[in-house]
Structures are given as C-alpha cells and as structure tokens.
Scaffold this motif. Structure first.
Motif, PDB file in Angstrom:
ATOM      1  N   LYS A  19       0.807  -1.224   0.000  1.00 48.52           N
ATOM      2  CA  LYS A  19       0.000   0.000   0.000  1.00 48.52           C
ATOM      3  C   LYS A  19       0.839   1.272   0.000  1.00 48.52           C
ATOM      4  O   LYS A  19       0.551   2.203  -0.771  1.00 48.52           O
ATOM      5  N   PRO A  20       1.881   1.374   0.838  1.00 49.07           N
ATOM      6  CA  PRO A  20       2.682   2.605   0.783  1.00 49.07           C
ATOM      7  C   PRO A  20       3.307   2.861  -0.587  1.00 49.07           C
ATOM      8  O   PRO A  20       3.339   4.006  -1.044  1.00 49.07           O
ATOM      9  N   LEU A  21       3.791   1.798  -1.246  1.00 47.66           N
ATOM     10  CA  LEU A  21       4.369   1.987  -2.577  1.00 47.66           C
ATOM     11  C   LEU A  21       3.306   2.411  -3.583  1.00 47.66           C
ATOM     12  O   LEU A  21       3.553   3.264  -4.442  1.00 47.66           O
ATOM     13  N   LEU A  22       2.126   1.814  -3.501  1.00 51.17           N
ATOM     14  CA  LEU A  22       1.042   2.210  -4.401  1.00 51.17           C
ATOM     15  C   LEU A  22       0.650   3.665  -4.196  1.00 51.17           C
ATOM     16  O   LEU A  22       0.436   4.410  -5.167  1.00 51.17           O
ATOM     17  N   LEU A  23       0.555   4.089  -2.933  1.00 52.42           N
ATOM     18  CA  LEU A  23       0.173   5.478  -2.649  1.00 52.42           C
ATOM     19  C   LEU A  23       1.245   6.455  -3.104  1.00 52.42           C
ATOM     20  O   LEU A  23       0.943   7.488  -3.733  1.00 52.42           O
ATOM     21  N   PHE A  24       2.500   6.150  -2.810  1.00 46.94           N
ATOM     22  CA  PHE A  24       3.604   7.003  -3.255  1.00 46.94           C
ATOM     23  C   PHE A  24       3.622   7.094  -4.775  1.00 46.94           C
ATOM     24  O   PHE A  24       3.807   8.172  -5.353  1.00 46.94           O
ATOM     25  N   SER A  25       3.412   5.955  -5.423  1.00 46.64           N
ATOM     26  CA  SER A  25       3.401   5.907  -6.887  1.00 46.64           C
ATOM     27  C   SER A  25       2.266   6.747  -7.454  1.00 46.64           C
ATOM     28  O   SER A  25       2.464   7.539  -8.387  1.00 46.64           O
ATOM     29  N   ALA A  26       1.069   6.598  -6.902  1.00 46.72           N
ATOM     30  CA  ALA A  26      -0.094   7.320  -7.420  1.00 46.72           C
ATOM     31  C   ALA A  26       0.066   8.831  -7.275  1.00 46.72           C
ATOM     32  O   ALA A  26      -0.292   9.602  -8.176  1.00 46.72           O
TER      33      ALA A  26
END
Length: 466
Positions: free
Chosen positions: A328-335
């Motif tokens: 989730k943190p990587l997805l949020l940072f990516s988005a």
C-alpha cells in the motif's frame, strides 16, 4: 489452525533468506533459480512489446507496408494478449504452471519464426498475434508461479522481478534494435524462450498447484526442494494442505462465482488495480513517448533513452522496497507521483499551446514524463501484479486471474488506441484526465486495498475472502 494467527505460523515459515537447522545453513537457492527461469517469460513479454518501435521504418521499407498495415502489425499484439489473458488461468490450472509456461513459450517461438521468415503482412501479423498470445499468458502465470513458490518474506521482491524483467526486455529491444536488422532482432526473441524451456527441466512445479491436484507426495517433494533438504516443512505443508481442503469443499468456480460476496473483495482489489494501472495513461505515454518529447520541443532520441534506462533502475529499486515498505505505501507514493507528473505535463502543453515560454514548456514536459515513469515504475507498474498473485484463493485463481489480466490488456489497448486522438483534441486536457484518474486511484488504494506484506498466501486469502 487459525489462519489469522500470525505467531502460530510465522516461526516455522521463516526460511526466507537462510535456514539454520542442526548447525547447517540452507539458502533458498532453488527459489531463486525457479524465479530466474520464470522471469525469462517476463523478459519475453518485454521483448515482444518493445519489438515494433525500433523496426518500423526497416519493415515498412523492405516489405512495402503502408502505415495502416504496420499499425495493424503493432496493435494486433494486444489482441493476442487479450486472448492469452482469457485462456491463461484455465490452462495453468489444468496442466500446471510449468507446462503452461512451455505452451506459451511455443507460441512465442512460432511467432518469432513467422516474423523472421515473413515475406508480407500476413505472416507478420500471424507471428505478432502468436507472440501477443504468449505475452498475455505470461503476464498471468509468471507472477502467480513466483508467489506460490516463494517464502512470504521474499514473495514481494521476487514477484516484482516480473515487472523489472519486462522493463529490461523492452529497453534491450529499443537499444539493440538500433543496430540489428529487424529479422535478426526477431531471432533474439528466441533466446529467453530457450533459457525458459531448458530451465523448466530443473525447477519444481508449484507446490500449491500440486496440493490442489491431490498429488501429495509430489507436493511435499516440491516444497522440500524449494525450502532446502534440511528444512522442516511440516507446519507450512500442513497449513497449505488444510487450506486446500477447505477450498475443495467449495464447488468449482466459474466467472459468475467471482461476484459472490465471498470473493467480491479480492476481485474488486485485483480488477480495480488493473483498471487504475492502465487507465492512468501508461501505455499511451509509453507507446508514444518519442512523439511526446518531439511535441514538447525536446530531443526524442535523448528523451527515449533516458526514459528506458530510468524505468529499469526505478523498477529495481521498487523490488528492494516492496517487502520492507509494503504494498500500500508503494502504491500510494506511486499514485501521488503519477498525479504530479501528469500535472507538470499538462502545464507544459498548456504553455506550448499558448506560445508561452517554449523553453520552460520543454523542461516541464520532460520533467513531467520522467516523474511519471519513475512513479509508475516504483509502484503502480509492479505492485498490482504482485497483489493479484496473492489475493485470489487457488480454487478461483485461474478464472479470477484471467479476468484481471483481460481487464489489464483491454485497458492497454484502449489507452494506446485513444491516446493520439486525445492529444489531437487537447494535449493539456489529456494529461488532466490522466491526473484525475490517478488521483482516484489514491482513494481506491486507501479505502479498498488490503496490505499483504509479511503474511502467507493462505492468511491473506482467508482474511480477504472471509
């Protein structure tokens, strides 16, 4: 055994980096070897995707193809991939992950040979269609196989190698396509297939697939081979077997069963991430990045090389972070990065459309595109495939994985097909649309996506599909 009870299962399963038993240390070298063999299919995916860009002028000149004929040659790849996506899950469930990879390799080999010997557009298109089928099927079976063989503490990083090898395959095709004739470049696509087919002789089948088929002796042998000959697999084997027995009590799943309450959460996560991955604009930007740089007044050759190298490097960094930072943190940072990249590109094209500060417009456009691909590579590129391989119970994994992969490839086709029309309509507005979609993905990840870091597949699936 309670599947949500982490302490009851984690200790005997901590065989990730090394195992110490009776003073002897075992490294999961078979997991690494099996992953390397499997991601040769991912590299093949990238080689297929990257083939058309550096060969367009040479193929059209030698075979006398029109722009429309070459466009069909390029785009038919995604249609083959959609067919591969539909059939990949059922085939992998029927014959196993290893035999499925052999089948898909055969399609890719046939496709490359058809392109190599082509004398006209029919053979070219047939070869491209066959390669697309193999590519679409690999996009499902490779991350699923890796997720099913890896210890939980390595699963994210190893599954992310799927995306890293795709990026590498694309980039290598771009670079060597500059110096190799188009027929010779087609032959290089046979190399990863050869390595894959040879390697499949030495690596084990997915233990979870073997358990589902009731091959208990083969299941234990495969799991022991993956964990090391001295590793104690008793509790891990029991957990897998118990979970499989629970699933076997359920009726065989079909596409309509995916929308039952039991599976709706995992399907929403898997399909939703694929929708946001593609509809955020990646394939439009990737396929036409040279044209974007040219429209922005920046050197397309320099920009494309930077773009290709950056996505490989950042994807590699993402692979090292996924099991530490979490999905989730990587997805949020990516988005968030995708939104910023789109906004910068939108501002650049707004300035260019109004003939305001062309130098600033070029800098903003390049910065925006590079921020975009960096953000995509660190999270939204790889993580949806990792999560997809983790969240579906094995009794619906085939049909659910096929649905998620089909949605992904349909989105890839739709975005790549509409991108030029949108840019002609309003280049600034195009990137604003993509920014809004990526902003919506932030909300989706926060509210819907479940963190899967540090949990076994059985724990993840029991929690999500309870």
């Amino acid at each position: 055994m309670a599947f949500g009870d982490d302490e009851s299962v984690q200790q005997p399963l901590i065989q990730a980096k090394e195992i110490t038993i009776h003073g002897r240390r075992n490294h999961p070298w078979m997991v690494y070897l099996s992953t390397f063999v499997a991601v040769c299919g991912s590299y093949e995916f990238g080689a297929c995707a990257g083939y058309s860009s550096p060969t367009q002028s040479a193929i059209t000149a030698e075979l006398g193809l029109s722009t429309a004929e070459f466009s069909l040659f390029g785009s038919i790849l995604t249609f083959g991939a959609m067919i591969g996506a539909i059939t990949s899950g059922p085939i992998a469930d029927l014959v196993g992950r290893k035999w499925a990879m052999r089948v898909y390799s055969a399609f890719c080999v046939a496709g490359w040979l058809a392109i190599y010997f082509a004398k006209g557009s029919v053979a070219l298109d047939a070869g491209r269609l066959a390669g697309g089928y193999g590519m679409g099927a690999f996009s499902y079976v490779v991350p699923v196989y890796i997720a099913e063989i890896a210890p939980f503490s390595l699963r994210g990083a190893l599954t992310t190698l799927n995306q890293l090898m795709i990026c590498t395959g694309v980039s290598v095709s771009f670079i060597i396509g500059i110096v190799l004739p188009w027929r010779a470049l087609a032959l290089t696509g046979l190399i990863p297939c050869a390595v894959l087919l040879l390697g499949l002789v030495f690596i084990p089948e997915s233990p979870r697939w073997l358990a589902k088929r009731g091959a208990h002796k083969e299941f234990e042998a495969a799991l022991q081979k993956l964990r090391g000959k001295d590793a104690d697999i008793t509790l891990e084997a029991a957990e897998i077997q118990n979970y499989i027995q629970e699933l076997e009590q359920l009726p065989k799943a079909n596409m309509f069963d995916l929308f039952q309450k039991r599976y709706l959460h995992s399907v929403t996560i898997g399909v939703g991430l694929m929708v946001f991955q593609q509809f955020g604009g990646i394939n439009g930007i990737c396929f036409y990045v040279s044209n974007i740089f040219e429209m922005a007044g920046f050197s397309p050759s320099v920009g494309t090389v930077i773009y290709a190298l950056l996505q490989v490097v950042i994807t590699g960094i993402g692979a090292t972070l996924i099991d530490k930072a979490g999905r989730k943190p990587l997805l949020l940072f990516s988005a968030v990065g995708l939104v910023i990249g789109c906004i910068l590109a939108a501002i650049a094209f707004y300035l260019r459309a109004h003939d305001t500060s062309e130098k600033a417009a070029a800098i903003l456009a390049v910065t925006g595109i590079l921020v975009y691909i960096s953000a995509f590579s660190v999270g939204m590129g790889a993580v949806p495939w990792v999560v997809m391989s983790e969240i579906f119970p094995i009794n619906v994994k085939g049909v659910a994985g096929s649905l998620a992969t089909l949605v992904n490839w349909f989105g890839a086709w739709l975005i790549s097909y509409t991108f030029n029309f949108l840019m002609e309509w309003n280049s600034c507005g195009t990137f604003i649309i993509y920014a809004l979609i990526n902003a919506a993905s932030i909300i989706f990840v926060i509210m819907v996506v479940t963190e899967t870091k540090g949990r076994t597949l059985e724990q993840i699936q029991a929690a999500i599909n309870a």
